[in-house]
Structure formats: C-alpha cells, structure tokens
Design a protein around this motif. Structure first.
Motif, PDB file in Angstrom:
ATOM      1  N   MET A 196       0.976  -0.911   0.175  1.00 26.95           N
ATOM      2  CA  MET A 196      -0.040   0.149   0.295  1.00 26.95           C
ATOM      3  C   MET A 196       0.544   0.680   0.225  1.00 26.95           C
ATOM      4  O   MET A 196       1.377   1.562   1.060  1.00 26.95           O
ATOM      5  CB  MET A 196      -0.974   0.114   1.029  1.00 26.95           C
ATOM      6  N   ALA A 197       0.384   1.619  -1.440  1.00 24.86           N
ATOM      7  CA  ALA A 197       1.729   3.407  -1.002  1.00 24.86           C
ATOM      8  C   ALA A 197       0.906   4.388  -0.802  1.00 24.86           C
ATOM      9  O   ALA A 197       0.343   4.556  -1.815  1.00 24.86           O
ATOM     10  CB  ALA A 197       2.012   3.247  -1.900  1.00 24.86           C
ATOM     11  N   ARG A 198       0.959   5.748   0.007  1.00 23.32           N
ATOM     12  CA  ARG A 198       0.517   6.604  -0.190  1.00 23.32           C
ATOM     13  C   ARG A 198       1.405   7.877  -0.251  1.00 23.32           C
ATOM     14  O   ARG A 198       1.636   8.202   0.698  1.00 23.32           O
ATOM     15  CB  ARG A 198      -0.357   6.745   1.203  1.00 23.32           C
ATOM     16  N   TYR A 199       1.084   9.040  -0.727  1.00 21.85           N
ATOM     17  CA  TYR A 199       1.221  10.117  -1.687  1.00 21.85           C
ATOM     18  C   TYR A 199       1.039  11.130  -1.213  1.00 21.85           C
ATOM     19  O   TYR A 199      -0.414  11.041  -1.156  1.00 21.85           O
ATOM     20  CB  TYR A 199       2.035  10.294  -2.707  1.00 21.85           C
ATOM     21  N   ARG A 200       1.122  12.328  -1.141  1.00 21.11           N
ATOM     22  CA  ARG A 200       0.544  13.402  -0.572  1.00 21.11           C
ATOM     23  C   ARG A 200       0.977  14.694  -1.881  1.00 21.11           C
ATOM     24  O   ARG A 200       2.568  14.687  -1.615  1.00 21.11           O
ATOM     25  CB  ARG A 200       1.283  14.376   0.801  1.00 21.11           C
ATOM     26  N   ILE A 201       0.230  14.920  -2.686  1.00 23.93           N
ATOM     27  CA  ILE A 201       0.638  15.663  -3.944  1.00 23.93           C
ATOM     28  C   ILE A 201       0.089  16.578  -3.696  1.00 23.93           C
ATOM     29  O   ILE A 201      -1.841  17.557  -3.524  1.00 23.93           O
ATOM     30  CB  ILE A 201       0.347  15.135  -4.707  1.00 23.93           C
ATOM     31  N   LEU A 260      -4.547  14.641  -2.041  1.00 25.34           N
ATOM     32  CA  LEU A 260      -4.153  15.350  -3.373  1.00 25.34           C
ATOM     33  C   LEU A 260      -4.449  17.048  -2.743  1.00 25.34           C
ATOM     34  O   LEU A 260      -5.559  17.235  -2.075  1.00 25.34           O
ATOM     35  CB  LEU A 260      -5.101  16.029  -4.673  1.00 25.34           C
ATOM     36  N   ILE A 261      -3.859  17.780  -2.858  1.00 26.35           N
ATOM     37  CA  ILE A 261      -4.121  19.154  -1.655  1.00 26.35           C
ATOM     38  C   ILE A 261      -4.017  20.168  -1.865  1.00 26.35           C
ATOM     39  O   ILE A 261      -2.831  20.279  -2.608  1.00 26.35           O
ATOM     40  CB  ILE A 261      -2.544  18.862  -0.037  1.00 26.35           C
ATOM     41  N   PRO A 262      -5.108  20.863  -2.610  1.00 21.83           N
ATOM     42  CA  PRO A 262      -5.054  22.486  -3.188  1.00 21.83           C
ATOM     43  C   PRO A 262      -4.037  23.458  -2.215  1.00 21.83           C
ATOM     44  O   PRO A 262      -4.471  23.506  -1.068  1.00 21.83           O
ATOM     45  CB  PRO A 262      -6.635  22.986  -3.037  1.00 21.83           C
ATOM     46  N   LEU A 263      -3.405  24.002  -3.274  1.00 23.59           N
ATOM     47  CA  LEU A 263      -2.451  24.903  -2.182  1.00 23.59           C
ATOM     48  C   LEU A 263      -2.397  26.204  -3.109  1.00 23.59           C
ATOM     49  O   LEU A 263      -2.300  26.450  -4.013  1.00 23.59           O
ATOM     50  CB  LEU A 263      -0.626  25.286  -2.235  1.00 23.59           C
ATOM     51  N   PRO A 264      -2.894  27.447  -2.180  1.00 24.52           N
ATOM     52  CA  PRO A 264      -2.261  28.551  -3.749  1.00 24.52           C
ATOM     53  C   PRO A 264      -1.441  29.371  -4.105  1.00 24.52           C
ATOM     54  O   PRO A 264      -0.757  28.896  -3.334  1.00 24.52           O
ATOM     55  CB  PRO A 264      -3.415  29.881  -2.583  1.00 24.52           C
TER      56      PRO A 264
END
Ligand code: ATP
Length: 357
Positions: A1-6, A40-44
């Motif tokens: 199981m692989a989990r990435y913060r993008i 998926l992390i939305p960033l301004p």
C-alpha cells in the motif's frame, strides 16, 4: 500500500484548466491501481494567491509543500503580477531553488495522430536546473549579471563538479530504463575550463554505467544532428541554457508546445510542470491542450516509483502515457493540433481508456 501527499497548484491563465484535466485523470488512474492512494492537497499560488494572501507564493504554501512527496504545478503569468511581486523570483523559480530541484527532465516523442516534423523521435533532454548562465538562479545572493558602466554588461556562468555529477547520474540512470544511450552536449572547444569540467565529470560518471553507451557533441553540431536525425537520440544531458534551447527545439520537432511534459526533480521532491506558459490568449475558453500537464503528471508518478521503489506508481505513470497516446491515435485532438476537442473532453477520453483497461 503506497500513499503519497501531492500538492496541487493551479497557477495562472490556462493553469486551472490543464491542472483540472490532470486531476481528473489522476483520479481515474488511482482507481485503476489497487493500493495506490494520492492525497491531493490544493494550495494557492500566482494571481489567486496575490488576491487571498498578498503574495504569489505564500509561506503557508511552501510550508505545506515541505509535507508533500511532490506536486503538480500549473504555469504562472508573472508579467501580470503587481510590481512588488514581479521584482521577486517567480514562484516556480523559488520552488526550484528552495527544494533544490536540480534536474529538469524534458521528454520529446512523436505520437501517432499528431503531425510532426520528426517522424519517429523518442528522446529525453536532461537539463541541469540550478547553475550555468542563469543569472536568476546561479548565485546564493544577488544575480549573476551586472553592468559596471551603462555600456558594458557581464554575466557569470557557474559550473560545478557536484552539479555536473548529479545531473549526469540522473541521465545515466534514466537511460538504463530506456534505450541505454546518453549523449553529452557541451562547448568544450571554446569554453575549455567550464565545459571541460562538465564534460570530464560526465565522462567519469559514464564509467559507473558500463551498460550505457555514451557519446558527446558540441552544442552547434548537436542542433544540426537533432534536426537531421532526431530518432537516433535517447537521453541527452547538458547544462542549463543548452538544455533549455535543445528541449524547445526537440519539442517543436515532435509537435505543439501544449504537448511537452516536464519534471523538475530533486533527491527528495519533484514538481510536475508542463513546458508551456500560461497562454493568456486562450485562457478561460476550455480549449487548452492538457497533454503537457498529463505527461508531466506521469513523469511525477515515475519519479515517485523510483524514489520509493513502488511499481504501482510506475504503473500509474505508464497507464497515463498509454491512454494519452491511444486517445491521440484515435483522433481526439484539441484545436492547437487541428482538432475540435475541448480540454475536458480530451481528459474524459483519457479517463475512459484508463477505466476500460
Ligand atoms: P510564458 O512567458 O508564460 O512562457 P509565452 O507567451 O511565451 O508565455 P505560452 O503561454 O506557452 O508562451 O504561449 C505561447 C503560444 O502557445 C500561445 O499562442 C498559446 O496559446 C500557445 N499554447 C501554449 N500552451 C498551450 C496549450 N497547452 N494548449 C494550446 N495552446 C497553447
């Protein structure tokens, strides 16, 4: 199981459209691969960030990226920023420096269904991204250009053994997974010390990779070879400015600017960002070609696969590449390629192919 913060940074102009298309496809591909999760992390960033945070690259965005494995970044239209923001290094440049993203990986390949000057090219330009003659990025403080009098302008080029070594290693490792051939591009006949150091260092790294063939050309000869026989090259490694120019030449040989994917990679993090700019002339019309952004995202997935030894991330990258190629072959094309598909229609066609596999 692989989990990435993008991280997801839409950017300006066509950025929200092409990044939106990439997210749709990422969602499809993660569904298709059991055990792969991308948070998926939305960033301004860019104009939107100037409106909400007063600056194009808010410290909160940089801090959040510190916690990410990598990110997808849209283009920025720095020319439209207020003067105080324009005077700063642009957001991508700042992130490249901050995260030491020293390798700019720029593939150029022909796709069936896309008119191209080069019928069968599949190459990657590996461009050093932190030194050379780029005055905005080759100094710890100040800029590498100055004018002692109004009629004299000087520029400093920076070439280090460490810089050459790490970009050469990136190129040779990449070639091992491809056709096992690296071409070093330099200008040793004129710039004996700087390009001497670059060439000698690349050749020393080449000896660590006996399974990869190596050759080298002066930049002027290389420009001619690339036009005459682009299909003969696999991985091209070179310095910052030569890489910038050669990758645009290669991109033009294989099709439209909107097709070119690129990755800015370091040892710890990577930023997917297509080669094209914010294209203000077509922004907001829903007709931008999303292929550059999709292929950049695939490169990020391959980088995650290498960095974390994860075949699932590699498989995700391959699925995006294959689905993009099949969609183009089927004749789905945006207006820049002579077609009539809209950005989201193209993304949906790619999504459907991934889901059908
Ligand atoms: P920058 O300085 O931000 O790189 P630029 O004007 O030099 O901007 P682009 O913004 O990339 O370069 O635009 C150049 C041309 O290519 C424009 O006509 C634009 O519409 C077109 N173009 C760029 N990207 C795309 C894309 N993804 N799809 C369709 N056309 C594109």
């Amino acid at each position: 199981m692989a989990r990435y913060r993008i991280g997801v940074l839409e950017g300006d102009g066509i950025g929200p459209e092409v990044v939106g298309a990439a997210l749709q496809v990422v969602e499809a591909v993660t569904h298709s691969i059991p055990g792969l999760t991308l948070d998926l992390i939305p960033l301004p960033v860019g104009l939107a960030a100037i409106h909400t945070h007063g600056v194009a690259l808010p410290p909160s965005t940089v801090a959040a990226l510190e916690e990410c494995h990598g990110w997808i970044m849209g283009p920025h239209d720095s020319e439209s920023y207020p003067p105080a923001e324009r005077a700063k290094r642009n957001p991508s440049g700042e992130l490249r420096r901050r995260f030491d993203l020293y390798a700019n990986i720029r593939p150029a390949r022909t796709f069936s269904g896309v008119p191209s000057l080069a019928p069968a090219a599949d190459l990657v330009v590996v461009r050093e991204n932190t030194e050379g003659f780029y005055a905005d990025r080759n100094m710890a403080q100040g800029a590498g250009e100055f004018m002692p009098t109004p009629d004299v302008a000087l520029a400093v080029g920076v070439f280090t053994r460490r810089g050459a070594e790490r970009i050469a290693r990136t190129a040779f490792r990449l070639a091992q997974g491809r056709r096992r051939s690296v071409t070093i591009v330099h200008k040793y006949n004129v710039l004996r010390l700087t390009y001497g150091l670059f060439l000698e260092t690349c050749r020393a790294v080449a000896r660590e990779f006996p399974d990869v063939a190596v050759e080298d050309y002066h930049i002027d000869a290389m420009a001619a070879h690339l036009v005459r026989r682009p299909g003969d090259f696999d991985v091209i490694v070179t310095t910052n400015m030569f890489g910038d120019i050669l990758s645009d030449l290669a991109g033009e040989l294989v099709g439209s600017l909107g097709m070119a994917g690129a990755l800015n990679a370091g040892d710890e993090r990577a930023m997917a960002q297509a080669t094209h700019g914010s294209a203000p002339d077509i922004a907001g019309r829903g007709i931008a070609n999303p292929v550059g952004g999709l292929l950049s995202t695939a490169l990020l997935l391959h980088w995650l696969g290498d960095r974390h030894g994860d075949p699932g991330a590699h498989a995700a990258g391959e699925r995006i590449e294959a689905a993009v190629a099949a969609t183009l072959t089927a004749g789905v094309r945006t207006p820049d390629l002579g077609g009539s598909a809209r950005t989201l229609e193209f993304a949906e066609a790619v999504q459907e192919r991934i889901a059908a596999e």
